[in-house]
Design an enzyme around this catalytic site. Structure first.
Site, PDB file in Angstrom:
ATOM      1  N   GLU A  99       5.138   6.515   9.047  1.00 47.91           N
ATOM      2  CA  GLU A  99       5.744   6.073   7.965  1.00 47.91           C
ATOM      3  C   GLU A  99       6.932   5.593   7.898  1.00 47.91           C
ATOM      4  O   GLU A  99       7.355   4.653   7.224  1.00 47.91           O
ATOM      5  CB  GLU A  99       5.015   6.440   6.868  1.00 47.91           C
ATOM      6  N   TRP A 102       6.784   2.459   9.868  1.00 46.57           N
ATOM      7  CA  TRP A 102       6.278   0.936   9.132  1.00 46.57           C
ATOM      8  C   TRP A 102       7.628   0.309   8.051  1.00 46.57           C
ATOM      9  O   TRP A 102       7.360  -0.629   7.835  1.00 46.57           O
ATOM     10  CB  TRP A 102       4.948   1.834   8.380  1.00 46.57           C
ATOM     11  N   TRP A 130      -8.180 -18.506  -4.537  1.00 50.10           N
ATOM     12  CA  TRP A 130      -8.163 -17.844  -5.395  1.00 50.10           C
ATOM     13  C   TRP A 130      -8.271 -18.293  -6.779  1.00 50.10           C
ATOM     14  O   TRP A 130      -8.473 -19.690  -7.599  1.00 50.10           O
ATOM     15  CB  TRP A 130      -5.918 -17.401  -5.527  1.00 50.10           C
ATOM     16  N   ASN A 165       0.628   6.097  -2.750  1.00 51.04           N
ATOM     17  CA  ASN A 165       0.406   5.100  -1.747  1.00 51.04           C
ATOM     18  C   ASN A 165      -0.867   4.806  -1.401  1.00 51.04           C
ATOM     19  O   ASN A 165      -1.698   3.942  -1.228  1.00 51.04           O
ATOM     20  CB  ASN A 165       1.391   5.126  -0.210  1.00 51.04           C
ATOM     21  N   TRP A 183      -2.836 -12.697  -4.595  1.00 50.20           N
ATOM     22  CA  TRP A 183      -1.544 -11.058  -3.848  1.00 50.20           C
ATOM     23  C   TRP A 183      -0.097 -11.427  -4.888  1.00 50.20           C
ATOM     24  O   TRP A 183      -0.117 -10.302  -4.882  1.00 50.20           O
ATOM     25  CB  TRP A 183      -1.649 -11.401  -2.789  1.00 50.20           C
ATOM     26  N   TRP A 206       1.441  -5.895   0.350  1.00 53.52           N
ATOM     27  CA  TRP A 206       0.103  -6.534  -0.732  1.00 53.52           C
ATOM     28  C   TRP A 206      -0.412  -8.490   0.825  1.00 53.52           C
ATOM     29  O   TRP A 206      -1.353  -8.202   0.434  1.00 53.52           O
ATOM     30  CB  TRP A 206       1.098  -7.267  -1.514  1.00 53.52           C
TER      31      TRP A 206
END
Length: 299
Positions: A99, A102, A130, A165, A183, A206
């Site tokens: 993590e 990441w 959208w 998370n 988004w 996102w």
């Protein structure tokens, strides 16, 4: 604001005093480098080994909770990494280190592609149709969607400035796939609310949820808010904490209150559409709508 100007400085000081007076949470005892170090040590010594199995359960303290300190520079990513290296090998440790990697990955992507704040990294999605629905966006922001796990997550964000998370992924999927709302609207709201806001991670997350970014989730992977709630908040503990109007519901209704009959609603004093909303969208129908829109863009 030019704080070298005496009048501006005075106005700024008065505004700060007003903000401090109106704050709902006293953060003064839970900030700073010393406190961050204590939190790090508590995590690596007590929770790191179980991180792999505990990190997805929002009702328990299974994550590191270090993100606000990292965001404000009260602790460094190298210090976190080094602290973990001193602990015995475990699946929890291995997963947590991934993590951290990441996090660095998203920072690398943002450095190379700063335009991703405004544009989808995958170019074919830059003209997505959208939906513009302010009413649904507002209900999502307020935790009034009629989906308990979504509402609990958004209320946690609004009340604490932080969100678990796993829940960030669920609510992002709901906004971008179930509601088909841009988004960028979700990213901007998180930017306003999060005390651990990190542009690279937030934008990357996102775009991942919207299937428009690097290494993004496939467009056809759409989280079901009911099954996600049942899987990660099995007993409804987290929901009952942040959606108190549902606290008295039995387990069979906590994730799907809309299954209650009128008589059951009266008995449990939860009248759908009055003190808790009906679902603002049917997930199954919304999923079909999203798949249809995305599939038209696929080659």
């Amino acid at each position: 604001v030019d704080f070298d100007d005496a009048s501006h400085f005075k106005a700024g000081t008065a505004l700060l005093a007003k903000l401090l007076k109106n704050r709902k949470t006293d953060f003064s005892t839970i900030v700073g480098e010393d406190y961050a170090h204590k939190q790090l040590q508590a995590f690596v010594q007590k929770r790191l080994a179980a991180y792999e199995k505990d990190r997805d359960i929002p009702s328990i303290k299974g994550t590191s909770r270090l993100s606000p300190f990292l965001s404000f520079g009260q602790i460094s990513i190298r210090k976190v990494w080094a602290a973990c290296q001193g602990m015995p090998s475990s699946t929890g440790k291995a997963t947590f280190l991934k993590e951290l990697a990441w996090r660095d990955f998203y920072h690398m992507i943002y450095f190379s592609h700063p335009e991703q704040k405004n544009y989808e990294l995958i170019e074919k999605y830059r003209n997505m149709d959208w939906r513009k629905n302010e009413e649904e966006l507002t209900k999502w922001q307020a935790g009034q969607t009629g989906y308990p796990i979504i509402d609990a997550a958004m209320r946690q964000l609004n009340q604490t400035g932080w969100m678990h998370n796993r829940l960030r992924m669920i609510v992002a999927s709901f906004l971008t796939k179930d509601l088909l709302i841009d988004w960028r609207q979700g990213e901007a709201y998180f930017a306003r609310q999060l005390i651990d806001y990190d542009a690279a991670s937030n934008i990357g997350g996102w775009q991942w949820a919207a299937s428009t970014g690097t290494d993004a989730v496939p467009y056809f992977r759409i989280f079901n808010p009911i099954t996600q709630g049942k899987k990660f908040d099995k007993e409804g503990t987290f929901i009952k904490q942040f959606v108190p109007e549902l606290a008295q519901l039995p387990l069979k209704f906590i994730h799907e209150p809309y299954l209650m009959t009128d008589e059951e609603q009266a008995d449990l004093k939860v009248v759908l559409g009055t003190n808790y909303p009906l679902p603002i969208v049917d997930h199954n129908e919304a999923r079909k709508r999203a798949l249809d829109l995305y599939s038209k863009i696929e080659p």
